[in-house]
Design a protein around this motif. Structure first.
Motif, PDB file in Angstrom:
ATOM      1  N   LYS A 155     -28.998  31.449   6.855  1.00 24.01           N
ATOM      2  CA  LYS A 155     -27.587  31.053   6.758  1.00 24.01           C
ATOM      3  C   LYS A 155     -27.142  30.375   8.045  1.00 24.01           C
ATOM      4  O   LYS A 155     -26.465  29.341   8.014  1.00 24.01           O
ATOM      5  CB  LYS A 155     -26.703  32.281   6.491  1.00 24.01           C
ATOM      6  N   GLN A 156     -27.536  30.940   9.181  1.00 19.43           N
ATOM      7  CA  GLN A 156     -27.182  30.343  10.467  1.00 19.43           C
ATOM      8  C   GLN A 156     -27.793  28.949  10.594  1.00 19.43           C
ATOM      9  O   GLN A 156     -27.138  28.005  11.038  1.00 19.43           O
ATOM     10  CB  GLN A 156     -27.653  31.223  11.627  1.00 19.43           C
ATOM     11  N   ASP A 157     -29.067  28.851  10.187  1.00 20.06           N
ATOM     12  CA  ASP A 157     -29.734  27.548  10.249  1.00 20.06           C
ATOM     13  C   ASP A 157     -29.011  26.535   9.364  1.00 20.06           C
ATOM     14  O   ASP A 157     -28.805  25.372   9.756  1.00 20.06           O
ATOM     15  CB  ASP A 157     -31.200  27.657   9.808  1.00 20.06           C
ATOM     16  N   LYS A 158     -28.601  26.975   8.161  1.00 21.08           N
ATOM     17  CA  LYS A 158     -27.889  26.100   7.235  1.00 21.08           C
ATOM     18  C   LYS A 158     -26.547  25.668   7.836  1.00 21.08           C
ATOM     19  O   LYS A 158     -26.190  24.483   7.804  1.00 21.08           O
ATOM     20  CB  LYS A 158     -27.677  26.831   5.910  1.00 21.08           C
ATOM     21  N   LEU A 159     -25.839  26.674   8.398  1.00 23.74           N
ATOM     22  CA  LEU A 159     -24.549  26.347   9.023  1.00 23.74           C
ATOM     23  C   LEU A 159     -24.732  25.404  10.209  1.00 23.74           C
ATOM     24  O   LEU A 159     -23.979  24.447  10.397  1.00 23.74           O
ATOM     25  CB  LEU A 159     -23.828  27.614   9.476  1.00 23.74           C
ATOM     26  N   GLN A 160     -25.748  25.665  11.039  1.00 24.46           N
ATOM     27  CA  GLN A 160     -26.017  24.802  12.188  1.00 24.46           C
ATOM     28  C   GLN A 160     -26.354  23.389  11.733  1.00 24.46           C
ATOM     29  O   GLN A 160     -25.921  22.401  12.333  1.00 24.46           O
ATOM     30  CB  GLN A 160     -27.159  25.384  13.028  1.00 24.46           C
ATOM     31  N   LYS A 161     -27.137  23.302  10.635  1.00 19.08           N
ATOM     32  CA  LYS A 161     -27.497  21.982  10.114  1.00 19.08           C
ATOM     33  C   LYS A 161     -26.248  21.270   9.632  1.00 19.08           C
ATOM     34  O   LYS A 161     -26.048  20.068   9.904  1.00 19.08           O
ATOM     35  CB  LYS A 161     -28.502  22.127   8.968  1.00 19.08           C
ATOM     36  N   GLU A 162     -25.365  22.019   8.916  1.00 17.99           N
ATOM     37  CA  GLU A 162     -24.116  21.416   8.441  1.00 17.99           C
ATOM     38  C   GLU A 162     -23.262  20.961   9.622  1.00 17.99           C
ATOM     39  O   GLU A 162     -22.716  19.852   9.616  1.00 17.99           O
ATOM     40  CB  GLU A 162     -23.340  22.405   7.567  1.00 17.99           C
ATOM     41  N   GLN A 216     -32.523  36.258   6.156  1.00 18.46           N
ATOM     42  CA  GLN A 216     -31.468  35.633   5.355  1.00 18.46           C
ATOM     43  C   GLN A 216     -30.324  35.196   6.261  1.00 18.46           C
ATOM     44  O   GLN A 216     -29.769  34.101   6.099  1.00 18.46           O
ATOM     45  CB  GLN A 216     -30.957  36.601   4.288  1.00 18.46           C
ATOM     46  N   SER A 217     -29.965  36.047   7.198  1.00 21.06           N
ATOM     47  CA  SER A 217     -28.902  35.707   8.143  1.00 21.06           C
ATOM     48  C   SER A 217     -29.305  34.487   8.966  1.00 21.06           C
ATOM     49  O   SER A 217     -28.497  33.585   9.201  1.00 21.06           O
ATOM     50  CB  SER A 217     -28.624  36.907   9.049  1.00 21.06           C
ATOM     51  N   ASN A 218     -30.567  34.448   9.399  1.00 22.98           N
ATOM     52  CA  ASN A 218     -31.069  33.304  10.169  1.00 22.98           C
ATOM     53  C   ASN A 218     -31.045  32.041   9.318  1.00 22.98           C
ATOM     54  O   ASN A 218     -30.713  30.961   9.812  1.00 22.98           O
ATOM     55  CB  ASN A 218     -32.481  33.569  10.687  1.00 22.98           C
ATOM     56  N   GLN A 274     -36.737  45.578   5.128  1.00 20.91           N
ATOM     57  CA  GLN A 274     -35.422  45.222   4.597  1.00 20.91           C
ATOM     58  C   GLN A 274     -34.547  44.620   5.699  1.00 20.91           C
ATOM     59  O   GLN A 274     -33.877  43.608   5.488  1.00 20.91           O
ATOM     60  CB  GLN A 274     -34.747  46.465   3.997  1.00 20.91           C
ATOM     61  N   MET A 275     -34.584  45.245   6.872  1.00 21.57           N
ATOM     62  CA  MET A 275     -33.793  44.722   7.990  1.00 21.57           C
ATOM     63  C   MET A 275     -34.285  43.330   8.374  1.00 21.57           C
ATOM     64  O   MET A 275     -33.477  42.425   8.640  1.00 21.57           O
ATOM     65  CB  MET A 275     -33.866  45.672   9.195  1.00 21.57           C
ATOM     66  N   LEU A 276     -35.606  43.125   8.396  1.00 20.80           N
ATOM     67  CA  LEU A 276     -36.154  41.809   8.731  1.00 20.80           C
ATOM     68  C   LEU A 276     -35.776  40.775   7.681  1.00 20.80           C
ATOM     69  O   LEU A 276     -35.463  39.618   8.015  1.00 20.80           O
ATOM     70  CB  LEU A 276     -37.680  41.888   8.884  1.00 20.80           C
ATOM     71  N   GLU A 277     -35.807  41.188   6.399  1.00 19.18           N
ATOM     72  CA  GLU A 277     -35.408  40.269   5.334  1.00 19.18           C
ATOM     73  C   GLU A 277     -33.939  39.884   5.488  1.00 19.18           C
ATOM     74  O   GLU A 277     -33.574  38.713   5.334  1.00 19.18           O
ATOM     75  CB  GLU A 277     -35.655  40.896   3.958  1.00 19.18           C
ATOM     76  N   GLU A 278     -33.102  40.905   5.775  1.00 20.34           N
ATOM     77  CA  GLU A 278     -31.681  40.619   5.985  1.00 20.34           C
ATOM     78  C   GLU A 278     -31.494  39.697   7.182  1.00 20.34           C
ATOM     79  O   GLU A 278     -30.693  38.760   7.149  1.00 20.34           O
ATOM     80  CB  GLU A 278     -30.901  41.921   6.179  1.00 20.34           C
ATOM     81  N   LYS A 279     -32.247  39.952   8.228  1.00 14.21           N
ATOM     82  CA  LYS A 279     -32.159  39.110   9.427  1.00 14.21           C
ATOM     83  C   LYS A 279     -32.625  37.697   9.101  1.00 14.21           C
ATOM     84  O   LYS A 279     -32.028  36.708   9.555  1.00 14.21           O
ATOM     85  CB  LYS A 279     -33.008  39.721  10.547  1.00 14.21           C
TER      86      LYS A 279
END
Length: 151
Positions: free
Chosen positions: A113-120, A109-111, A102-107
């Motif tokens: 989101k970070q990748d998406k934000l970085q791409k944006e 998902q967070s990654n 679960q923690m890895l999945e959350e991480k």
């Protein structure tokens, strides 16, 4: 008369012998019956003793089997207890692994989101850089006017 007396005494002797023989036969019969009763009593006592000995032997065997059975039950209960401990430990390990997953999945998902934000951010920076280079307003294509319609 002497002859008669002699015959008479022979007769008396025969009668005495016959009575003695009958007495001997009766004595032998009584002694035989006594001996038979003694033998029967001895035989019954021996049978009773044999039965008691057999009963003791069977009770010992039964006690041994019962102890073996109880030992087997104790061993099985111990094995069940050990297996329960292993199962409990495995369940705890599964809970830990589930938590880690679960923690890895959350991480992840967070990654994402970070990748998406970085791409944006990267896209915005590239757009700003291109607009600066071309001298146009950022966010608008150089082939479109300010309203966004093509020239």
């Amino acid at each position: 008369m002497i002859k008669e007396g002699w015959n008479n005494s022979e007769q008396v002797l025969k009668e005495i012998k016959a009575k003695e023989i009958e007495n001997i036969k009766a004595t032998i019969a009584l002694e035989s019956q006594k001996k038979i009763k003694e033998l029967e009593t001895t035989h019954q006592q021996e049978q009773l003793h044999y039965k008691k000995e057999m009963k003791k032997a069977l009770e010992k065997t039964l006690a041994g089997l019962k102890m073996s059975y109880e030992d087997e039950i104790r061993l099985l209960k111990k094995n069940v207890k050990d297996q329960d401990k292993k199962i409990t430990l495995l369940k705890k390990m599964c809970v830990r692994k589930d938590t880690q997953i679960q923690m890895l999945e959350e991480k992840a998902q967070s990654n994402e989101k970070q990748d998406k934000l970085q791409k944006e951010h990267r896209d915005i920076l590239f757009e700003l850089a291109r607009a600066f280079k071309e001298g146009t307003t950022p966010g608008k294509d150089s082939t479109t006017n300010e309203s966004g319609t093509p020239y």
